[in-house]
Design a protein around this motif. Sequence first.
Motif, mmCIF file in Angstrom:
data_model
loop_
_atom_site.group_PDB
_atom_site.id
_atom_site.type_symbol
_atom_site.label_atom_id
_atom_site.label_comp_id
_atom_site.label_asym_id
_atom_site.label_seq_id
_atom_site.Cartn_x
_atom_site.Cartn_y
_atom_site.Cartn_z
ATOM 1 N N GLY A 31 0.781 -1.222 0.000
ATOM 2 C CA GLY A 31 0.000 0.000 0.000
ATOM 3 C C GLY A 31 0.818 1.280 0.000
ATOM 4 O O GLY A 31 0.252 2.370 -0.055
ATOM 5 N N TYR A 32 2.134 1.173 0.052
ATOM 6 C CA TYR A 32 2.998 2.352 0.049
ATOM 7 C C TYR A 32 3.160 2.915 -1.354
ATOM 8 O O TYR A 32 3.086 2.200 -2.350
ATOM 9 C CB TYR A 32 4.375 2.004 0.580
ATOM 10 N N GLY A 50 6.961 8.684 -9.447
ATOM 11 C CA GLY A 50 6.426 7.895 -8.357
ATOM 12 C C GLY A 50 6.139 6.473 -8.789
ATOM 13 O O GLY A 50 6.006 6.180 -9.982
ATOM 14 N N ILE A 51 6.034 5.584 -7.806
ATOM 15 C CA ILE A 51 5.759 4.186 -8.078
ATOM 16 C C ILE A 51 4.967 3.586 -6.933
ATOM 17 O O ILE A 51 5.248 3.861 -5.756
ATOM 18 C CB ILE A 51 7.066 3.396 -8.335
ATOM 19 N N ARG A 52 3.964 2.781 -7.251
ATOM 20 C CA ARG A 52 3.232 2.011 -6.254
ATOM 21 C C ARG A 52 4.053 0.783 -5.915
ATOM 22 O O ARG A 52 4.434 0.016 -6.801
ATOM 23 C CB ARG A 52 1.862 1.611 -6.783
ATOM 24 N N TRP A 53 4.337 0.590 -4.638
ATOM 25 C CA TRP A 53 5.247 -0.471 -4.244
ATOM 26 C C TRP A 53 4.734 -1.850 -4.620
ATOM 27 O O TRP A 53 5.488 -2.695 -5.096
ATOM 28 C CB TRP A 53 5.530 -0.417 -2.742
ATOM 29 N N ASN A 77 14.128 -3.562 -0.780
ATOM 30 C CA ASN A 77 13.427 -2.388 -0.254
ATOM 31 C C ASN A 77 14.020 -1.098 -0.823
ATOM 32 O O ASN A 77 14.219 -0.123 -0.104
ATOM 33 C CB ASN A 77 13.475 -2.354 1.273
ATOM 34 N N THR A 78 14.279 -1.103 -2.109
ATOM 35 C CA THR A 78 14.990 -0.007 -2.739
ATOM 36 C C THR A 78 14.246 0.490 -3.970
ATOM 37 O O THR A 78 13.726 -0.312 -4.758
ATOM 38 C CB THR A 78 16.411 -0.436 -3.139
ATOM 39 N N VAL A 79 14.201 1.801 -4.123
ATOM 40 C CA VAL A 79 13.651 2.423 -5.319
ATOM 41 C C VAL A 79 14.784 3.124 -6.060
ATOM 42 O O VAL A 79 15.714 3.655 -5.433
ATOM 43 C CB VAL A 79 12.509 3.404 -4.970
ATOM 44 N N ALA A 97 11.053 9.815 -1.168
ATOM 45 C CA ALA A 97 10.045 9.938 -0.132
ATOM 46 C C ALA A 97 9.094 8.756 -0.184
ATOM 47 O O ALA A 97 8.956 8.093 -1.214
ATOM 48 C CB ALA A 97 9.264 11.246 -0.296
ATOM 49 N N VAL A 98 8.419 8.516 0.932
ATOM 50 C CA VAL A 98 7.446 7.435 1.048
ATOM 51 C C VAL A 98 6.138 7.999 1.565
ATOM 52 O O VAL A 98 6.122 8.770 2.530
ATOM 53 C CB VAL A 98 7.941 6.322 1.993
ATOM 54 N N ARG A 99 5.058 7.618 0.926
ATOM 55 C CA ARG A 99 3.735 7.931 1.427
ATOM 56 C C ARG A 99 3.027 6.642 1.814
ATOM 57 O O ARG A 99 3.015 5.693 1.024
ATOM 58 C CB ARG A 99 2.892 8.678 0.395
#
Length: 123
Positions: A31-32, A50-53, A77-79, A97-99
Motif C-alpha cells: 500500500g505504500y 512515483g511508483i506504487r510499491w 526495499n529499494t527504489v 520519499a514514502v507515502r
Amino acid sequence: QVQLAESGGGLVQAGGSLRRSCAASGRTYSGYTMGWFRQAPGKEREFVAGIRWGAGSTYYADSVKDRFTISRDNAANTVYLQMNSLNPEDTAVYYCAVRIGSFTTGWRMYNYWGQGTQVTVSS
C-alpha cells in the motif's frame, strides 16, 4: 519510523546520465507509494516520479517523461531513478520519499523523506 538512505548524486555534463537509489529501512508494504522530488534554488519542491510499491504502477512529471525511469527492487526495499539525457534544468537537490497511501504528486502528503542529494548538470 521509516528511514531512507539515498545515494547516486553528483555532477554530470549535459546529455549524460545518473542513477539514484533510495533504500528503505525495515519492511515495505504493497500500500505504500514511493516517489522522487526535486528542488532547485528559488523554486518550490516539485514531483519527479512515483511508483506504487505493490503493483509497480509508475507516474512521471511531464518534464522528465521519456528521459527518467523509476523502478523498485522489492527484495532490497529499494527504489531507483535512472536519469538519462540530463540538461541543466534538471539541476536540483533530489529527494526520495514514502507515502503510506495512494499516489499523489503533492510533496506535503508524503510521510518520510531521505536526506536529499545534489544533482548538478553542467552545460
